[in-house]
Write a protein that holds these residues in place. Structure first.
Motif, PDB file in Angstrom:
ATOM      1  N   UNK A   1       0.802  -1.229   0.000  1.00  0.00           N
ATOM      2  CA  UNK A   1       0.000   0.000   0.000  1.00  0.00           C
ATOM      3  C   UNK A   1       0.834   1.277   0.000  1.00  0.00           C
ATOM      4  N   UNK A   2       1.971   1.283   0.680  1.00  0.00           N
ATOM      5  CA  UNK A   2       2.709   2.540   0.827  1.00  0.00           C
ATOM      6  C   UNK A   2       3.979   2.591  -0.021  1.00  0.00           C
TER       7      UNK A   2
ATOM      8  N   UNK B   1       2.369   0.517  -9.770  1.00  0.00           N
ATOM      9  CA  UNK B   1       1.223   0.317  -8.882  1.00  0.00           C
ATOM     10  C   UNK B   1       1.486   1.113  -7.610  1.00  0.00           C
ATOM     11  N   UNK B   2       0.585   2.050  -7.310  1.00  0.00           N
ATOM     12  CA  UNK B   2       0.750   2.866  -6.109  1.00  0.00           C
ATOM     13  C   UNK B   2      -0.630   3.138  -5.515  1.00  0.00           C
ATOM     14  N   UNK B   3      -0.804   2.729  -4.268  1.00  0.00           N
ATOM     15  CA  UNK B   3      -2.078   2.905  -3.562  1.00  0.00           C
ATOM     16  C   UNK B   3      -3.251   2.367  -4.376  1.00  0.00           C
ATOM     17  N   UNK B   4      -3.098   1.152  -4.900  1.00  0.00           N
ATOM     18  CA  UNK B   4      -4.123   0.433  -5.659  1.00  0.00           C
ATOM     19  C   UNK B   4      -4.484   1.104  -6.984  1.00  0.00           C
ATOM     20  N   UNK B   5      -3.651   2.015  -7.453  1.00  0.00           N
ATOM     21  CA  UNK B   5      -3.858   2.657  -8.755  1.00  0.00           C
ATOM     22  C   UNK B   5      -2.770   2.178  -9.708  1.00  0.00           C
ATOM     23  N   UNK B   6      -3.167   1.831 -10.921  1.00  0.00           N
ATOM     24  CA  UNK B   6      -2.232   1.353 -11.933  1.00  0.00           C
ATOM     25  C   UNK B   6      -1.919   2.480 -12.911  1.00  0.00           C
ATOM     26  N   UNK B   7      -0.640   2.714 -13.122  1.00  0.00           N
ATOM     27  CA  UNK B   7      -0.173   3.734 -14.065  1.00  0.00           C
ATOM     28  C   UNK B   7       0.712   3.007 -15.081  1.00  0.00           C
ATOM     29  N   UNK B   8       0.181   2.808 -16.282  1.00  0.00           N
ATOM     30  CA  UNK B   8       0.895   2.021 -17.294  1.00  0.00           C
ATOM     31  C   UNK B   8       1.270   2.871 -18.495  1.00  0.00           C
ATOM     32  N   UNK B   9       2.383   2.521 -19.102  1.00  0.00           N
ATOM     33  CA  UNK B   9       2.819   3.166 -20.333  1.00  0.00           C
ATOM     34  C   UNK B   9       3.770   2.220 -21.050  1.00  0.00           C
ATOM     35  N   UNK B  10       4.134   2.595 -22.267  1.00  0.00           N
ATOM     36  CA  UNK B  10       5.105   1.791 -23.012  1.00  0.00           C
ATOM     37  C   UNK B  10       6.001   2.713 -23.812  1.00  0.00           C
TER      38      UNK B  10
END
Length: 186
Positions: free
Chosen positions: A62-63, A110-119
């Protein structure tokens, strides 16, 4: 950047890139099935697998920021994964010889249950490689943990790659420029 980072990769190349970026991290590995649906584009495949790797951590972390990545090599929309053996590695390198291919790395934070994706995508141009150069490389470096059967920082990259359009670090396995900007936003 004061966030704690978990690198979910055993790749020594990714670890070295993070060290060179002066980022503090620890390594945590989880087994993840890297299969993907057949209808995805190569870019979608890289992001899909990176996200799948991050999902394995969602309930437990989580943190901290979990950093996952997946690098694929693509020629004529044919995805070249990691070779199964020496013959397969030689076959892949013969296919890449004298041609341009794309290296695509999907990244998921993945940070605080949020997904930030890129390529990121880099075009790599190989000169013509002899069978002797290919066999010698495979026998000495045993590139069985590398998509497309080669490491750009190894002999075959040093003697065979004529030019790159795009990020060098992306070809190594982690697009550090895009990663840094994405971490800044978190």
């Amino acid at each position: 950047m004061n966030h704690k980072i978990i690198l979910a990769s055993k790749s020594p190349r990714r670890q070295e890139l993070l060290r060179l970026m002066d980022l503090e991290f620890r390594i945590v590995l989880k087994d993840v099935d890297e299969s993907y649906p057949d209808n995805l584009t190569p870019e979608e495949v890289a992001v899909y697998i990176a996200t799948k790797k991050a999902e394995a951590f969602d309930e437990a972390i989580t943190d901290e920021i979990v950093l996952t990545a997946d690098t694929i090599v693509c020629i004529d929309d044919l995805i070249l994964g990691k070779p199964e053996n020496a013959d397969h590695a030689i076959e892949m390198l013969r296919l890449l010889s004298g041609r341009m291919h794309r290296v695509i790395t999907g990244v998921c934070l993945l940070y605080k249950h949020q997904y930030h994706s890129f390529y990121d995508v880099s075009e790599v141009y190989f000169g013509k490689l002899s069978d002797e150069e290919i066999s010698s490389y495979v026998n000495k470096y045993q590139p069985f943990d590398k998509a497309g059967s080669y490491g750009i920082q190894e002999r075959i990259g040093l003697i065979g790659i004529e030019r790159i359009n795009g990020s060098y670090t992306n070809v190594v396995g982690l697009p550090t420029e895009k990663l840094y900007r994405a971490l800044e936003k978190l």
